[in-house]
Design a protein around this motif. Structure first.
Motif, short mmCIF file in Angstrom:
data_model
loop_
_atom_site.label_atom_id
_atom_site.label_comp_id
_atom_site.label_asym_id
_atom_site.label_seq_id
_atom_site.Cartn_x
_atom_site.Cartn_y
_atom_site.Cartn_z
N LEU A 235 0.80 -1.22 0.00
CA LEU A 235 0.00 0.00 0.00
C LEU A 235 0.83 1.27 0.00
O LEU A 235 0.38 2.31 -0.46
CB LEU A 235 -0.93 0.01 1.21
N GLY A 236 2.06 1.21 0.55
CA GLY A 236 2.90 2.39 0.58
C GLY A 236 3.79 2.42 1.80
O GLY A 236 3.90 1.45 2.55
N ASP A 237 4.43 3.58 1.97
CA ASP A 237 5.37 3.78 3.07
C ASP A 237 4.84 4.83 4.04
O ASP A 237 4.25 5.83 3.63
CB ASP A 237 6.73 4.27 2.52
N ILE A 238 5.11 4.58 5.30
CA ILE A 238 4.77 5.49 6.40
C ILE A 238 6.09 5.89 7.05
O ILE A 238 6.86 5.02 7.45
CB ILE A 238 3.86 4.78 7.42
N VAL A 239 6.35 7.18 7.14
CA VAL A 239 7.58 7.66 7.77
C VAL A 239 7.19 8.48 8.99
O VAL A 239 6.45 9.46 8.88
CB VAL A 239 8.42 8.53 6.79
N ILE A 240 7.67 8.06 10.15
CA ILE A 240 7.34 8.71 11.42
C ILE A 240 8.61 9.28 12.04
O ILE A 240 9.61 8.58 12.18
CB ILE A 240 6.70 7.71 12.41
N SER A 241 8.55 10.55 12.43
CA SER A 241 9.65 11.15 13.19
C SER A 241 9.42 10.86 14.67
O SER A 241 8.46 11.34 15.27
CB SER A 241 9.71 12.66 12.98
N LEU A 242 10.32 10.08 15.23
CA LEU A 242 10.20 9.78 16.66
C LEU A 242 10.50 11.01 17.52
O LEU A 242 10.02 11.09 18.65
CB LEU A 242 11.11 8.61 17.03
N ASP A 243 11.27 11.97 17.00
CA ASP A 243 11.52 13.21 17.74
C ASP A 243 10.20 13.97 17.95
O ASP A 243 9.85 14.32 19.08
CB ASP A 243 12.51 14.12 16.98
N THR A 244 9.50 14.20 16.86
CA THR A 244 8.23 14.92 16.95
C THR A 244 7.19 14.09 17.69
O THR A 244 6.42 14.62 18.50
CB THR A 244 7.73 15.30 15.54
N ALA A 245 7.17 12.78 17.43
CA ALA A 245 6.21 11.91 18.12
C ALA A 245 6.41 11.97 19.63
O ALA A 245 5.44 12.00 20.39
CB ALA A 245 6.35 10.48 17.62
N LYS A 246 7.67 12.00 20.07
CA LYS A 246 7.95 12.07 21.51
C LYS A 246 7.40 13.36 22.12
O LYS A 246 6.78 13.35 23.18
CB LYS A 246 9.45 11.96 21.77
N HIS A 247 7.61 14.49 21.43
CA HIS A 247 7.10 15.77 21.93
C HIS A 247 5.57 15.77 21.98
O HIS A 247 4.97 16.24 22.95
CB HIS A 247 7.60 16.93 21.06
N GLN A 248 4.95 15.23 20.94
CA GLN A 248 3.49 15.18 20.90
C GLN A 248 2.94 14.25 21.98
O GLN A 248 1.92 14.55 22.60
CB GLN A 248 3.00 14.74 19.52
N ALA A 249 3.62 13.15 22.23
CA ALA A 249 3.19 12.23 23.29
C ALA A 249 3.20 12.94 24.64
O ALA A 249 2.25 12.81 25.43
CB ALA A 249 4.10 11.00 23.32
N GLU A 250 4.25 13.69 24.89
CA GLU A 250 4.34 14.44 26.15
C GLU A 250 3.22 15.48 26.26
O GLU A 250 2.60 15.62 27.31
CB GLU A 250 5.72 15.11 26.27
N GLU A 251 2.94 16.18 25.14
CA GLU A 251 1.88 17.18 25.13
C GLU A 251 0.50 16.57 25.39
O GLU A 251 -0.34 17.17 26.04
CB GLU A 251 1.85 17.91 23.78
N HIS A 252 0.29 15.36 24.86
CA HIS A 252 -1.02 14.71 25.00
C HIS A 252 -1.12 13.81 26.23
O HIS A 252 -2.17 13.22 26.48
CB HIS A 252 -1.33 13.90 23.74
N GLY A 253 -0.02 13.67 26.96
CA GLY A 253 -0.05 12.89 28.19
C GLY A 253 -0.13 11.39 27.99
O GLY A 253 -0.73 10.69 28.80
N GLU B 20 4.88 5.07 22.46
CA GLU B 20 4.26 3.92 21.80
C GLU B 20 2.86 4.27 21.31
O GLU B 20 2.49 4.00 20.16
CB GLU B 20 4.21 2.75 22.76
N THR B 21 2.05 4.88 22.17
CA THR B 21 0.69 5.28 21.80
C THR B 21 0.72 6.29 20.67
O THR B 21 -0.05 6.19 19.71
CB THR B 21 -0.06 5.84 23.03
N GLU B 22 1.60 7.27 20.75
CA GLU B 22 1.69 8.29 19.71
C GLU B 22 2.10 7.68 18.37
O GLU B 22 1.55 8.03 17.32
CB GLU B 22 2.66 9.40 20.11
N ALA B 23 3.03 6.74 18.40
CA ALA B 23 3.46 6.08 17.16
C ALA B 23 2.30 5.29 16.54
O ALA B 23 2.12 5.29 15.32
CB ALA B 23 4.65 5.16 17.43
#
Length: 149
Positions: free
Chosen positions: A89-107, A111-114
């Motif tokens: 179906l395609g490729d998914i590219v995730i920045s773990l740097d940004t994901a980590k910041h967003q996880a902290e912001e959302h509490g 793993e959940t953010e990813a």
């Protein structure tokens, strides 16, 4: 093929361009594969690349002309409406740097953010966008669903 069981989940190839917790790798592969099956694509595959802000920023600049990092990018292998949906179906590219910041912001956890970002991107790979409130509702649904799988 007669007598052969149908796939119960999609296939997720994961490429980690930086060290990641083992639990993140296994949960992401398992949950995203199950989500693909739930959405009607059990015999299909995606590739997930876990990277950092500098790499995703370069990809966003190259493909979208925007010089800024982002959380996730989707690279589909087919156009929505095509009569043939390819196995990959395609490729998914995730920045773990940004994901980590967003996880902290959302509490919640990285793993959940990813998982949320992977579900969001998969929905894009399947041809959906979020330009209206109704479309956003579908994104929220798949993002919540993946957390239960």
């Amino acid at each position: 093929m007669p007598g052969k069981d149908k796939p119960r989940s999609g296939t997720v190839d994961l490429i980690a361009k930086r060290p990641i917790p083992a639990r993140l790798r296994s949960r992401l592969k398992r949950s995203l594969g199950k989500l693909m099956a739930e959405l009607g694509y059990p015999g299909h595959a995606v590739t997930v690349v876990l990277t950092d802000d500098p790499e995703i920023r370069a990809l966003k600049l190259e493909h979208w002309g925007e010089d800024t990092p982002t959380d996730v990018l989707s690279f589909p292998t087919f156009e929505p409406g095509d009569p043939f949906v390819p196995p990959h179906l395609g490729d998914i590219v995730i920045s773990l740097d940004t994901a980590k910041h967003q996880a902290e912001e959302h509490g919640h956890t990285l793993e959940t953010e990813a998982l949320i970002l992977a579900a969001h991107s998969l929905w894009h790979l399947l041809g959906h966008d979020h330009t209206t409130e109704a479309e956003w509702a579908h994104f929220h649904h798949v993002q919540a669903l993946i957390q239960t799988l």
